[in-house]
Design an enzyme around this catalytic site. Sequence first.
Site, PDB file in Angstrom:
ATOM      1  N   ILE A   1      62.740 -40.230  18.109  1.00  0.00           N
ATOM      2  CA  ILE A   1      64.188 -39.987  18.002  1.00  0.00           C
ATOM      3  C   ILE A   1      64.466 -38.967  16.897  1.00  0.00           C
ATOM      4  O   ILE A   1      65.218 -38.005  17.090  1.00  0.00           O
ATOM      5  CB  ILE A   1      64.952 -41.309  17.735  1.00  0.00           C
ATOM      6  CG1 ILE A   1      64.785 -42.263  18.917  1.00  0.00           C
ATOM      7  CG2 ILE A   1      66.425 -41.030  17.470  1.00  0.00           C
ATOM      8  CD1 ILE A   1      65.291 -43.676  18.684  1.00  0.00           C
TER       9      ILE A   1
ATOM     10  N   ARG B   1      68.177 -49.632  12.211  1.00  0.00           N
ATOM     11  CA  ARG B   1      68.400 -51.075  12.020  1.00  0.00           C
ATOM     12  C   ARG B   1      69.088 -51.277  10.675  1.00  0.00           C
ATOM     13  O   ARG B   1      68.770 -50.591   9.699  1.00  0.00           O
ATOM     14  CB  ARG B   1      67.084 -51.857  12.035  1.00  0.00           C
ATOM     15  CG  ARG B   1      66.409 -52.001  13.394  1.00  0.00           C
ATOM     16  CD  ARG B   1      67.190 -52.892  14.367  1.00  0.00           C
ATOM     17  NE  ARG B   1      66.509 -53.049  15.649  1.00  0.00           N
ATOM     18  CZ  ARG B   1      66.666 -52.257  16.705  1.00  0.00           C
ATOM     19  NH1 ARG B   1      67.498 -51.230  16.651  1.00  0.00           N
ATOM     20  NH2 ARG B   1      66.011 -52.501  17.828  1.00  0.00           N
TER      21      ARG B   1
ATOM     22  N   ASP C   1      75.806 -47.430  13.774  1.00  0.00           N
ATOM     23  CA  ASP C   1      75.655 -48.079  15.086  1.00  0.00           C
ATOM     24  C   ASP C   1      75.043 -49.460  14.889  1.00  0.00           C
ATOM     25  O   ASP C   1      75.031 -50.272  15.808  1.00  0.00           O
ATOM     26  CB  ASP C   1      74.767 -47.221  15.998  1.00  0.00           C
ATOM     27  CG  ASP C   1      74.781 -47.722  17.434  1.00  0.00           C
ATOM     28  OD1 ASP C   1      75.886 -47.972  17.959  1.00  0.00           O
ATOM     29  OD2 ASP C   1      73.705 -47.885  18.028  1.00  0.00           O
TER      30      ASP C   1
ATOM     31  N   GLU D   1      75.619 -57.787  12.970  1.00  0.00           N
ATOM     32  CA  GLU D   1      76.202 -57.234  14.208  1.00  0.00           C
ATOM     33  C   GLU D   1      76.165 -58.231  15.362  1.00  0.00           C
ATOM     34  O   GLU D   1      77.069 -58.266  16.189  1.00  0.00           O
ATOM     35  CB  GLU D   1      75.511 -55.927  14.609  1.00  0.00           C
ATOM     36  CG  GLU D   1      74.055 -56.097  14.980  1.00  0.00           C
ATOM     37  CD  GLU D   1      73.347 -54.759  15.224  1.00  0.00           C
ATOM     38  OE1 GLU D   1      73.212 -53.993  14.270  1.00  0.00           O
ATOM     39  OE2 GLU D   1      72.936 -54.517  16.368  1.00  0.00           O
TER      40      GLU D   1
ATOM     41  N   HIS E   1      76.204 -51.041  18.375  1.00  0.00           N
ATOM     42  CA  HIS E   1      74.808 -50.893  18.786  1.00  0.00           C
ATOM     43  C   HIS E   1      74.733 -50.353  20.217  1.00  0.00           C
ATOM     44  O   HIS E   1      74.191 -50.996  21.124  1.00  0.00           O
ATOM     45  CB  HIS E   1      74.046 -52.221  18.676  1.00  0.00           C
ATOM     46  CG  HIS E   1      72.564 -52.004  18.548  1.00  0.00           C
ATOM     47  ND1 HIS E   1      71.789 -52.657  17.630  1.00  0.00           N
ATOM     48  CD2 HIS E   1      71.715 -51.174  19.205  1.00  0.00           C
ATOM     49  CE1 HIS E   1      70.532 -52.253  17.743  1.00  0.00           C
ATOM     50  NE2 HIS E   1      70.469 -51.347  18.691  1.00  0.00           N
TER      51      HIS E   1
ATOM     52  N   ALA F   1      73.909 -46.880  20.828  1.00  0.00           N
ATOM     53  CA  ALA F   1      73.281 -45.549  20.865  1.00  0.00           C
ATOM     54  C   ALA F   1      72.368 -45.384  22.084  1.00  0.00           C
ATOM     55  O   ALA F   1      72.214 -44.289  22.611  1.00  0.00           O
ATOM     56  CB  ALA F   1      72.500 -45.306  19.582  1.00  0.00           C
TER      57      ALA F   1
HETATM   58  P1  NAI Z   1      58.986 -43.873  16.588  1.00  0.00           P
HETATM   59  O1  NAI Z   1      57.954 -44.917  16.375  1.00  0.00           O
HETATM   60  O2  NAI Z   1      58.739 -42.788  17.566  1.00  0.00           O
HETATM   61  O3  NAI Z   1      59.293 -43.162  15.180  1.00  0.00           O
HETATM   62  C1  NAI Z   1      59.457 -43.851  13.985  1.00  0.00           C
HETATM   63  C2  NAI Z   1      59.030 -42.947  12.848  1.00  0.00           C
HETATM   64  O4  NAI Z   1      59.282 -43.648  11.614  1.00  0.00           O
HETATM   65  C3  NAI Z   1      57.515 -42.636  12.865  1.00  0.00           C
HETATM   66  O5  NAI Z   1      57.313 -41.241  12.765  1.00  0.00           O
HETATM   67  C4  NAI Z   1      56.986 -43.378  11.653  1.00  0.00           C
HETATM   68  O6  NAI Z   1      55.892 -42.705  11.034  1.00  0.00           O
HETATM   69  C5  NAI Z   1      58.216 -43.386  10.750  1.00  0.00           C
HETATM   70  N1  NAI Z   1      58.119 -44.379   9.678  1.00  0.00           N
HETATM   71  C6  NAI Z   1      57.414 -45.546   9.649  1.00  0.00           C
HETATM   72  N2  NAI Z   1      57.546 -46.131   8.441  1.00  0.00           N
HETATM   73  C7  NAI Z   1      58.318 -45.320   7.698  1.00  0.00           C
HETATM   74  C8  NAI Z   1      58.805 -45.379   6.369  1.00  0.00           C
HETATM   75  N3  NAI Z   1      58.457 -46.378   5.540  1.00  0.00           N
HETATM   76  N4  NAI Z   1      59.588 -44.390   5.930  1.00  0.00           N
HETATM   77  C9  NAI Z   1      59.922 -43.334   6.723  1.00  0.00           C
HETATM   78  N5  NAI Z   1      59.492 -43.220   8.008  1.00  0.00           N
HETATM   79  C10 NAI Z   1      58.703 -44.194   8.477  1.00  0.00           C
HETATM   80  O7  NAI Z   1      60.329 -44.668  16.912  1.00  0.00           O
HETATM   81  P2  NAI Z   1      61.653 -44.118  17.631  1.00  0.00           P
HETATM   82  O8  NAI Z   1      61.512 -44.231  19.104  1.00  0.00           O
HETATM   83  O9  NAI Z   1      61.980 -42.781  17.067  1.00  0.00           O
HETATM   84  O10 NAI Z   1      62.734 -45.207  17.173  1.00  0.00           O
HETATM   85  C11 NAI Z   1      63.072 -45.405  15.817  1.00  0.00           C
HETATM   86  C12 NAI Z   1      63.924 -46.651  15.673  1.00  0.00           C
HETATM   87  O11 NAI Z   1      65.216 -46.424  16.251  1.00  0.00           O
HETATM   88  C13 NAI Z   1      63.396 -47.897  16.420  1.00  0.00           C
HETATM   89  O12 NAI Z   1      62.416 -48.583  15.656  1.00  0.00           O
HETATM   90  C14 NAI Z   1      64.628 -48.727  16.635  1.00  0.00           C
HETATM   91  O13 NAI Z   1      64.791 -49.666  15.585  1.00  0.00           O
HETATM   92  C15 NAI Z   1      65.781 -47.693  16.573  1.00  0.00           C
HETATM   93  N6  NAI Z   1      66.460 -47.593  17.857  1.00  0.00           N
HETATM   94  C16 NAI Z   1      67.817 -47.843  17.914  1.00  0.00           C
HETATM   95  C17 NAI Z   1      68.510 -47.769  19.111  1.00  0.00           C
HETATM   96  C18 NAI Z   1      69.984 -48.013  19.189  1.00  0.00           C
HETATM   97  O14 NAI Z   1      70.519 -48.226  20.297  1.00  0.00           O
HETATM   98  N7  NAI Z   1      70.743 -47.993  18.100  1.00  0.00           N
HETATM   99  C19 NAI Z   1      67.802 -47.471  20.365  1.00  0.00           C
HETATM  100  C20 NAI Z   1      66.388 -47.171  20.198  1.00  0.00           C
HETATM  101  C21 NAI Z   1      65.761 -47.255  18.985  1.00  0.00           C
END
Ligand code: NAI
Length: 336
Positions: A155, A235, A259, A264, A303, A305
Amino acid sequence: MAKIKIAFFEITADEKKYVKKQFDKNYELFFYKEKLDEENVALIKDVDVVSIFIYSKITQKIIDKAKKLNLIATRSTGFNHINLKEAQKNKISVCNVPYYGENTVAEHTFALILALSRNLHKAYVRTIQGNYSLEGLRGFDLKNKTLGVIGAGSIGMHVIKMAKGFGMKVIAFDPNENHIMKELLDLKYVPLEELLSTSDIITIHCPYSEQTQYLINMRNIHLVKKGALFINTARSGIVEPSALYYAIDSGIFGGAGLDVFEGEELALEENQMLTKNVPLEHLEAIMKRNILLRRENVIITPHMAFDSVEAVERILDTTIKNIKSFIAKENYHKVV
Ligand code: NAI
């Protein structure tokens, strides 16, 4: 042969129609609008598979009572609502949907940024009341502003690509640097402290985990560049609630687009407060949210997005494929 029983929770009528078409006579399907919780856990005592969304908290108590359960298929990327340790202990597999909506969540992130930067939410309320004055509606350009991305994964990288289209400078904090994307997008990785102190807009896209809980907190909130916009579509637990409230109240954050927010899931049940005893800490979370909602520089979305037509179809397709592949002992998006 006995039919495979699958129970879907938190599912809408449209989603039910879509899912039903994908399973044949070998399956027995159950659909529930409500979330799965400790009160209705009897609904899954005979099922082989449950599919849930993020408001079903899968606790040890639920796992203990689901004697026949083999698979929990969450229709989300995040899986922090499932007690993975207990699932593993009880030989229950867990799968998720890792990739359904990078662009979808990134687009919502920019919806929040643009609403705040151009005061769209304020203009909307005014014009439906017949007020067309520009007073107090002047926005600011995104061009040449610095966007700080915490968590540059699927993302986060989409957000970065979009930011480049707006002519923004982008910096990122992520312990796992992506060197190819760094070159391709001319991206600069920086330590968290530098990101907080130099970004005009901060946006969070890392997962919630033990390592990221309260990543932004009362100790480092003072580093934030005064007046920066803050966006969280990841989150709520990644930010210490007191730090968020303090930053909004004191003007450290010039605005916030959220979001996700503390409590929530309780917001969905606010009406039940009239008839049920609600624990004090829940009331506190609801009150704080309501105070935030009244601020002109805060936009809260429920929530949502992930919630586009295309993304929801991708979520359902992947979940169905996960379930069928698990049963056929083929590869699926296994978490544990
Ligand atoms: P992803 O796994 O592709 O990317 C997450 C990134 O965060 C990775 O590059 C990882 O190295 C990095 N990361 C891990 N620990 C970290 C730290 N301590 N500090 C900084 N970066 C760190 O995950 P994706 O698909 O990009 O999703 C991210 C989050 O978005 C999900 O875990 C989920 O909680 C949230 N999300 C929210 C949605 C919504 O509707 N509001 C929908 C989909 C996801």
